[in-house]
Design an enzyme around this catalytic site. Structure first.
Site, mmCIF file in Angstrom:
data_model
loop_
_atom_site.group_PDB
_atom_site.id
_atom_site.type_symbol
_atom_site.label_atom_id
_atom_site.label_comp_id
_atom_site.label_asym_id
_atom_site.label_seq_id
_atom_site.Cartn_x
_atom_site.Cartn_y
_atom_site.Cartn_z
ATOM 1 C CE LYS B 193 -1.803 -0.528 12.369
ATOM 2 N NZ LYS B 193 -2.181 -0.718 10.956
ATOM 3 C CB CYS B 295 -2.788 -4.712 1.725
ATOM 4 S SG CYS B 295 -1.889 -3.504 0.763
#
Lengths: 91, 366
Positions: B193, B295
Site C-alpha cells: 500500500k 471494518c
C-alpha cells in the site's frame, strides 16, 4: 419522555432502531426503562449491575462522568447518547 | 475632490509623518523589493479590497507604483470613492531610495512561479495566502494507515500542497479494499500500500515528498515513526494501536487527528496534547472486541471514510495554518443513514494516566 441514541454496535438489540424513547428522571432510571423495553441490551452494556466503563454516556452534549454520573437528571426533551469507542479505520 | 501628486522627497516625508503607504504594483514587483511598512494592493484589486485595507476614508494614504502611472489611476478612483486624503508619488521608485526612504531588499519569494500557479485558488483565501501555502509546503504529516481513512487525506493533502506525507502501512492492496480505499486501484492488487500510495500521490502532485514506512505501528517503533512529523492522522483499525499512538503523541507533543468508522457511522476529533483531552481521557477503557468490531468484520459504507477522512484533512489544514477552530475538546459524529452530525464535548480528565495530573510526560521533551 426523553430519547436515547443507540450506537450502531448495539442496534441488533433494539430491532435496528437508532433511538428509543424512554421515561425516567435520571440517567439510571432512563436506562432501566431502556432495558425493560429491550432486555438483551442489559447484558451487553452492564457488568454486575453497573454500566460498563467502556460506554460513555452523554446527556445532550455533556459527559455524565463530569456531572452526577448515572444520577444526572434528564429532562423531557433531553437526548441521552450511549457511546462505546469505535475501532475501524484502515482495513 | 481630487488627489495630490508628490515627488519622492515629499513622499518620504509624508510616510514619516504617518501616511499609510500602499503599493499598487504586482506581487512579482513587490517580491523584488518594497517600501518598509507598505501594504501590497495590486491595481486590479484596489476597488475591491480598499475598504478592507483602509476602512477610514479620511485616513492619509500614500500610493505608489513603479513610476507613478498606476498609483495616479488608483488615487483618482479612491478620490471618486470618497477618500479625502490621497497622495500619489509621481516618481520612479528608485528615487524613493535615493531620497532616503526605508526599503526592504528582495527576499527569497515564498513560492516559486509554478507553485503560485498551482495553488492560486488557495492563496487567494485571506487566511491562507502565500504565507499559509508556504506553511503547508513546509509541513510534514504522517498518515497512520494508507487504507480507508488514509486515502482521502493522502489525496487531498498532497493535491493542496502539504509538502511531506508519511505513510505507515504494512499491508498489500487487496480486492476488498478497492470499494473505499481510493488511493489504490485495480491495477495495484498485491502491491504494498505504501508503494501504491506513493504512485498515486506522485501522479497528483510530483512535488509531494512521500516517505514510506512499510511497517505496523507498535510500542517499539511509534516514537521513531512520529517524531519527525508535525501532525499525525490516525486511521488505524484497532484499539491497541490507538492507545500506543496516543501515549507517544502526548509524550512527544504531537497533535493527532482521530477518525473512526463503522458501517454507516463515523467519529472524528482532534487531540492536542496538554491543551485538550487525549484519547485516554475520552475512552479510558477499551471495549471488548464484540462491541468494537473492525471494518473487516462489520462492514463499512464506501463513501463513509471519504467523509470522515476529509474532515480529518480539514483539521490538519487548520493545525498547520494555526487558523480557525479545531475539534479539540469536541467529538463530531456523522450518521450517514440519517445524514446528520452530532457533537459532544470531551474533557481533559485530571485522573488520565497519560495527560492528567499524574502524567509522566509533563516535562517538555524539547
Amino acid at each position: 419522555m426523553s430519547t436515547i441514541r443507540i450506537p450502531p454496535v448495539l442496534r441488533e438489540n433494539t430491532d435496528g432502531r437508532r433511538t428509543v424513547d424512554v421515561t425516567g428522571a435520571t440517567v439510571s432510571a432512563a436506562l432501566d426503562d431502556l432495558f425493560a423495553q429491550h432486555p438483551a441490551l442489559r447484558d451487553r452494556v452492564t457488568t454486575d449491575g453497573k454500566l460498563s466503563e467502556f460506554i460513555n454516556v452523554y446527556v445532550n452534549d455533556r459527559d455524565v462522568r463530569y456531572r452526577d454520573g448515572l444520577d444526572t437528571t434528564v429532562g423531557a426533551d433531553d437526548t441521552i447518547i450511549l457511546l462505546p469507542a469505535m475501532a475501524g479505520g484502515s482495513r | 475632490m481630487t488627489f495630490r501628486e508628490v515627488n519622492a522627497t515629499e513622499a518620504v516625508a509624508l510616510a514619516a509623518d504617518g501616511h499609510r503607504v500602499i503599493d499598487v504594483r504586482e506581487q512579482n514587483e513587490w517580491d523584488a523589493g518594497h517600501v518598509v511598512g507598505a501594504t501590497l494592493l495590486p491595481l486590479a484589486d484596489v476597488a475591491q479590497r480598499i475598504a478592507e485595507v483602509a476602512p477610514d476614508k479620511d485616513a492619509p494614504l500614500l500610493l505608489h507604483c513603479a513610476v507613478g502611472g498606476r498609483s495616479g489611476r488608483a488615487a483618482a478612483w479612491l478620490s471618486q470613492m470618497g477618500y479625502t486624503n490621497v497622495v500619489s508619488m509621481k516618481a520612479p521608485i528608485g528615487d524613493w531610495k535615493t531620497a532616503g526612504g526605508a526599503w526592504n531588499e528582495p527576499q527569497e519569494p515564498l513560492l516559486t512561479p509554478a507553485q503560485q500557479r498551482r495553488y492560486a485558488r488557495q492563496t487567494l483565501i485571506p487566511e491562507i495566502g502565500q504565507e499559509g501555502q508556504r506553511k503547508l509546503l513546509d509541513a510534514k504529516v504522517l498518515l497512520i494507515g494508507a487504507g480507508a481513512l488514509g486515502s482521502p487525506s493522502a489525496l487531498y493533502l498532497s493535491a493542496s500542497g502539504v509538502g511531506t506525507i508519511g505513510l505507515v502501512d504494512d499491508d498489500l492492496v487487496e480486492e476488498s479494499n478497492l470499494q473505499r480505499q481510493v488511493l489504490h486501484g485495480a491495477d495495484r492488487l498485491g502491491m504494498r500500500k505504501v508503494d501504491s500510495g506513493e504512485l498515486t500521490i506522485r501522479g497528483l502532485n510530483p512535488e509531494t515528498v512521500v516517505v514510506k514506512h512499510a511497517e505496523r505501528l507498535d510500542a517499539g517503533n511509534v516514537e521513531r515513526l512520529i517524531s519527525g512529523y508535525d501532525v499525525i492522522v490516525d486511521g488505524t483499525d484497532n484499539f491497541d494501536t490507538r492507545y500506543v499512538l496516543n501515549d507517544a503523541a502526548v509524550k512527544l507533543r504531537k497533535p493527532v487527528v482521530h477518525g473512526s468508522i463503522y458501517r454507516w457511522d463515523g467519529q472524528i476529533t482532534t487531540f492536542v496534547p496538554f491543551e485538550g483531552p487525549c484519547y485516554r481521557c475520552m475512552y479510558p477503557t477499551q471495549p471488548p472486541d464484540e462491541l468494537a468490531p473492525a471494518c473487516s468484520v462489520a462492514g463499512v459504507l464506501g463513501v463513509l471514510p471519504g467523509v470522515i477522512g476529509l474532515l480529518q484533512s480539514n483539521e490538519v489544514f487548520k493545525l498547520i495554518l494555526g487558523a480557525g477552530d479545531t475539534l479539540a475538546g469536541r467529538l463530531l459524529m456523522f450518521d450517514a443513514m440519517g445524514t446528520s452530525f452530532d457533537e459532544v464535548r470531551i474533557w481533559r480528565d485530571p485522573a488520565c494516566p497519560t495527560c492528567g495530573e499524574g502524567s509522566p510526560y509533563h516535562e517538555d521533551p524539547t
